[in-house]
Write a protein that holds these residues in place. Structure first.
Motif: not given
Length: 374
Positions: A2, A4, A27, A128, A139, A141-142, A144
């Protein structure tokens, strides 16, 4: 994984397109309500097209690009100071900034782009990273990716000692239509004590122009300049320059002070990494700002696809930090040389420039093509 991406500019959207293809959950967060580029024309060098390889994005960019294979520097009387042929067997392109952004965006699903999302805080840990927004829920994420430009909020959070440096000149820019530039494969710059004028052909009888003038940051006098002021200041320049300014509309001239970033020692901060101008903002003297942001995205995607996560980030850091530092410094040096205002120094510079073989000038950008992509 995941991921960002903060910033829906050229670098951020390129990263989104490539990483989405790899199967990551992406995202993209953009602080503004619309995705748009504040700028006129832009160049994408063969170093970027080569690294994209057979990816369809390369074809998309070629479809909107004007091929440029010669860079010419002249004085205000149109005497040629240097003429550099760009690398053979590659494609160097010019286009509008918005055109490039639109092409890249077409490879990114609208469903993963979140506008009006301003990041307020970033909490990065070993496993994270959590993003906190001004008007939306936090939120986790793994990873950014900070791709939020020169004045990056992500960078100021994770690297608070980073320094933005004003380079001593401001740049007017514009786009004109219905111009007949021949030949259309040559980008030109005219250097003088009053400033520097660049004219870059685009497709469909359009052209991008810029004027660089030495000034203090936020110079009030130059902020008041309009089309008539620029025409008067450069009225003694060759017809080509005067005709371009004649074609420019009164209301669509952009003005930006020129900054770059003091080179950082790393782009990786645990689960947060920097990309594009957020990592290595440079002056536009080499035409590599957008290209290096796209290269970052390509290299990052290649590394994440080829190595375990931690190793991939280390590899990205190793490949991009040193290379982009060289781009920043070389571009800064070109700017200082081009923006000379002392007439005796200009005369000396021009005399030396004429003596340097064009082949040697052409070799100055060779290092751009040697940068590894993974």
């Amino acid at each position: 994984m995941k991921i960002a991406i903060v910033g829906a500019g050229i670098g951020g959207l390129t990263a989104a397109a490539l990483l989405k293809e790899q199967g990551h959950e992406i995202k993209v967060f953009e602080k503004n309500r619309e995705i748009a580029e504040a700028g006129a024309g832009i160049g994408i060098g063969g170093n970027v097209i080569d690294k994209l390889g057979k990816h369809d994005l390369a074809k998309g960019i070629k479809n909107i690009g004007q091929i440029i294979d010669v860079m010419e520097v002249l004085d205000e009387k149109a005497n040629v100071l240097s003429k550099a042929k760009l690398k053979k067997n590659t494609v160097n392109l010019t286009m509008t900034r918005q055109g490039l952004l639109d092409v890249i965006k077409s490879y990114v699903p609208d469903s993963i782009i979140y506008t009006n999302h301003k990041v307020k805080r970033v909490d990065s840990g070993a496993l994270k990273v959590e993003l906190h927004f001004a008007e939306h829920q936090s939120e986790a994420f793994d990873l950014c990716i900070g791709a939020d430009g020169l004045h990056s909020h992500i960078r100021s959070t994770i690297a608070p000692n980073s320094k933005i440096l004003y380079q001593g000149y401001t740049v007017f820019r514009g786009l004109v239509e219905d111009v007949d530039i021949k030949p259309d494969n040559i980008a030109k710059e005219y250097w003088s004590s009053k400033g520097r004028v660049g004219i870059v052909p685009l497709l469909n009888n359009k052209a991008y122009w810029f004027i660089s003038i030495n000034a203090k940051a936020q110079d009030a006098r130059l902020k008041s300049y309009g089309k008539p002021h620029l025409q008067a200041r450069f009225n003694h320049f060759p017809n080509e320059v005067r005709q371009i300014l004649d074609k420019q509309s009164e209301t669509e001239i952009l003005l930006h002070d020129m900054y770059d970033l003091q080179p950082l020692k790393t782009f990786v901060y645990q689960r947060v990494i920097l990309l594009g101008d957020a990592a290595h903002a440079t002056t536009p003297n080499m035409g590599q700002g957008a290209g290096q942001a796209m290269e970052d995205a390509i290299v990052l995607a290649n590394c994440l696809g080829a190595y375990p996560f931690e190793e991939a980030l280390q590899k990205y850091d190793k490949l991009r930090v040193k290379h982009t530092k060289k781009v920043i410094k070389k571009s800064r040096k070109i700017g200082k040389l081009a923006q000379l205002s002392n007439r005796p120094l200009i005369a000396l510079r021009n005399k030396i420039a004429k003596l340097i073989p064009n082949q040697l000038v052409s070799r100055q950008t060779k290092f751009l093509y040697k940068a590894k992509s993974k």
